[in-house]
Design an enzyme around this catalytic site. Structure first.
Site, mmCIF file in Angstrom:
data_model
loop_
_atom_site.group_PDB
_atom_site.id
_atom_site.type_symbol
_atom_site.label_atom_id
_atom_site.label_comp_id
_atom_site.label_asym_id
_atom_site.label_seq_id
_atom_site.Cartn_x
_atom_site.Cartn_y
_atom_site.Cartn_z
ATOM 1 N N ASP A 199 0.815 -1.219 0.000
ATOM 2 C CA ASP A 199 0.000 0.000 0.000
ATOM 3 C C ASP A 199 0.853 1.275 0.000
ATOM 4 O OD1 ASP A 199 -2.406 1.379 -0.028
ATOM 5 O OD2 ASP A 199 -2.519 1.497 2.151
ATOM 6 N N HIS A 239 2.358 2.651 -9.139
ATOM 7 C CA HIS A 239 2.226 1.193 -9.202
ATOM 8 C C HIS A 239 3.466 0.578 -9.861
ATOM 9 C CE1 HIS A 239 -1.723 1.528 -7.619
ATOM 10 N NE2 HIS A 239 -2.277 2.063 -8.690
ATOM 11 N N SER A 286 -7.281 -6.015 -4.556
ATOM 12 C CA SER A 286 -8.331 -6.562 -3.687
ATOM 13 C C SER A 286 -9.671 -6.611 -4.410
ATOM 14 C CB SER A 286 -8.463 -5.710 -2.417
ATOM 15 O OG SER A 286 -9.157 -4.508 -2.708
ATOM 16 N N THR A 287 -10.617 -7.373 -3.851
ATOM 17 C CA THR A 287 -11.961 -7.428 -4.442
ATOM 18 C C THR A 287 -12.629 -6.051 -4.354
ATOM 19 O OG1 THR A 287 -12.664 -8.335 -2.300
ATOM 20 C CG2 THR A 287 -12.465 -9.894 -4.109
ATOM 21 N N GLU A 288 -12.128 -5.195 -3.469
ATOM 22 C CA GLU A 288 -12.691 -3.847 -3.328
ATOM 23 C C GLU A 288 -12.032 -2.853 -4.298
ATOM 24 O OE1 GLU A 288 -11.875 -5.793 -0.584
ATOM 25 O OE2 GLU A 288 -13.988 -6.276 -0.359
ATOM 26 N N ARG A 345 -12.125 1.444 -8.140
ATOM 27 C CA ARG A 345 -11.233 2.501 -8.651
ATOM 28 C C ARG A 345 -11.562 2.842 -10.108
ATOM 29 N NH1 ARG A 345 -5.523 2.088 -5.650
ATOM 30 N NH2 ARG A 345 -6.387 1.545 -3.624
ATOM 31 N N LEU A 396 11.470 -20.364 -2.612
ATOM 32 C CA LEU A 396 10.542 -19.366 -2.069
ATOM 33 C C LEU A 396 9.207 -19.518 -2.793
ATOM 34 C CD1 LEU A 396 9.799 -16.651 -0.589
ATOM 35 C CD2 LEU A 396 10.818 -15.447 -2.520
HETATM 36 C C1 IPE Z 1 -5.266 -2.677 0.185
HETATM 37 O O1 IPE Z 1 -4.983 -1.353 -0.105
HETATM 38 C C2 IPE Z 1 -5.301 -3.476 -1.075
HETATM 39 C C3 IPE Z 1 -4.009 -3.681 -1.723
HETATM 40 C C4 IPE Z 1 -2.863 -3.204 -1.327
HETATM 41 C C5 IPE Z 1 -4.041 -4.505 -2.898
HETATM 42 P P1 IPE Z 1 -6.167 -0.288 -0.320
HETATM 43 O O2 IPE Z 1 -5.512 1.013 -0.542
HETATM 44 O O3 IPE Z 1 -7.092 -0.777 -1.362
HETATM 45 O O4 IPE Z 1 -6.903 -0.368 1.086
HETATM 46 P P2 IPE Z 1 -7.799 0.705 1.841
HETATM 47 O O5 IPE Z 1 -8.831 1.192 0.856
HETATM 48 O O6 IPE Z 1 -6.878 1.807 2.278
HETATM 49 O O7 IPE Z 1 -8.356 -0.040 3.000
HETATM 50 C C1 IPE Z 2 -1.776 -0.018 -3.271
HETATM 51 O O1 IPE Z 2 -1.465 1.310 -3.398
HETATM 52 C C2 IPE Z 2 -1.851 -0.716 -4.598
HETATM 53 C C3 IPE Z 2 -3.193 -1.196 -4.956
HETATM 54 C C4 IPE Z 2 -4.259 -1.104 -4.220
HETATM 55 C C5 IPE Z 2 -3.334 -1.808 -6.273
HETATM 56 P P1 IPE Z 2 -2.623 2.392 -3.470
HETATM 57 O O2 IPE Z 2 -2.992 2.595 -4.890
HETATM 58 O O3 IPE Z 2 -3.738 2.029 -2.568
HETATM 59 O O4 IPE Z 2 -1.862 3.663 -2.916
HETATM 60 P P2 IPE Z 2 -2.467 4.800 -1.978
HETATM 61 O O5 IPE Z 2 -3.004 4.120 -0.759
HETATM 62 O O6 IPE Z 2 -3.538 5.500 -2.768
HETATM 63 O O7 IPE Z 2 -1.303 5.678 -1.681
HETATM 64 MG MG MG Z 3 -4.130 2.420 -0.603
#
Ligand code: IPE
Ligand code: IPE
Ligand code: MG
Length: 246
Positions: free
Chosen positions: A16, A33, A61-63, A67, A127
């Site tokens: 994250d 990314h 994630s599924t959530e 985006r 690994l």
């Molecule tokens: C968690 O990060 C999912 C991944 C890193 C793949 P998010 O940025 O989606 O999580 P929230 O929204 O802060 O909980």
């Molecule tokens: C995590 O980084 C990567 C994915 C969820 C794919 P974010 O895209 O959530 O980065 P922030 O949290 O917005 O900085």
């Molecule tokens: Mg994030």
């Protein structure tokens, strides 16, 4: 003084902070990314050096479907690039790729590529890198429970009593996406948030949780060593007592 824990066998990492890393540099989120993918390359080498055998990486994630389409497409495109260019390295270094999540919703090219890498690396043992893509722990548990239920319905035709017995942990665990990986010992979340965001909820029942403000693309060997040092000092009791508390 109690003894230090050995290194964890299984580390979970919530990748994250990519978006904030990019914004701080005036770059597009997709650049964040990309930098996240480069941080991952470095980390896999460090895990190999440390002989930590299992790592689970939360990549989508599924959530995350909430985006913007553009960002999701950029993630799939980076993931394609990642898997097609890393296959040789995985083979050379003995990395076995495992995937957790419902891959059916991914673009067909991505799905095909991931399945190919899994197949080609299946005999590697140095690994195991578990890529969690379109992964959500709640969905994973529901899918596993449904599979057990279907088996029990079949069994009920022969033996009603056995079919109605309580589901055992191992019965359910065999149906989780992560099977046969062991439970998570250490969960690391860079990026400053202190939550699990639907990641490995079952598998982390007794994980030590380590949070750091460092954004994922900046996460380096020093951050990893700090997390491991902290992990080694944790009194892991699993509900029991330490010898010193007897
Ligand atoms: C968690 O990060 C999912 C991944 C890193 C793949 P998010 O940025 O989606 O999580 P929230 O929204 O802060 O909980
Ligand atoms: C995590 O980084 C990567 C994915 C969820 C794919 P974010 O895209 O959530 O980065 P922030 O949290 O917005 O900085
Ligand atoms: Mg994030």
């Amino acid at each position: 003084m109690s003894e230090e824990n050995p290194n964890p066998r299984h580390v979970g990492i919530i990748l994250d902070g990519n978006g904030r890393w990019a914004r701080a540099r005036g770059l597009k989120r997709s650049e964040g990314h990309k930098a996240g993918g480069e941080a991952l390359d470095r980390l896999l080498d460090q895990f190999l050096d440390l002989r930590i055998p299992y790592i689970s990486l939360y990549a989508f994630s599924t959530e995350n479907w909430k985006r913007p389409k553009m960002e999701i497409q950029a993630i799939w495109s980076l993931m394609r690039e990642f898997f097609s260019s890393r296959l040789e390295r995985c083979l050379e270094k003995g990395i076995r790729v495992h995937a957790s999540g419902d891959l059916s919703r991914l673009p067909a090219v991505n799905r095909k590529l991931i399945l190919e890498v899994i197949e080609k690396t299946e005999h590697n043992r140095n690994l195991t890198a578990n890529f969690c893509v379109n992964y959500g722990s709640q969905d994973e548990i529901l899918i596993a429970a449904t599979k057990v239920l279907h088996r029990r319905l079949d069994l009920a035709k022969k033996d009603k009593k056995k079919a109605a017995a309580l589901i055992s942990k191992s019965e359910l665990e065999k149906e989780l996406f992560t099977y046969p990986l062991p439970p998570v010992d250490l969960m690391v979340r860079p990026g400053g948030e202190q939550r699990l965001s639907n990641f490995l909820l079952w598998q982390s029942a007794y994980a030590e949780l380590y949070f750091t403000d460092t954004l994922w693309p900046d996460f380096n060997k020093r951050n990893l060593m700090t997390a491991l040092k902290w992990f080694k000092s944790r009194p892991r009791k699993f509900g029991g007592l330490l010898e010193s508390q007897d």
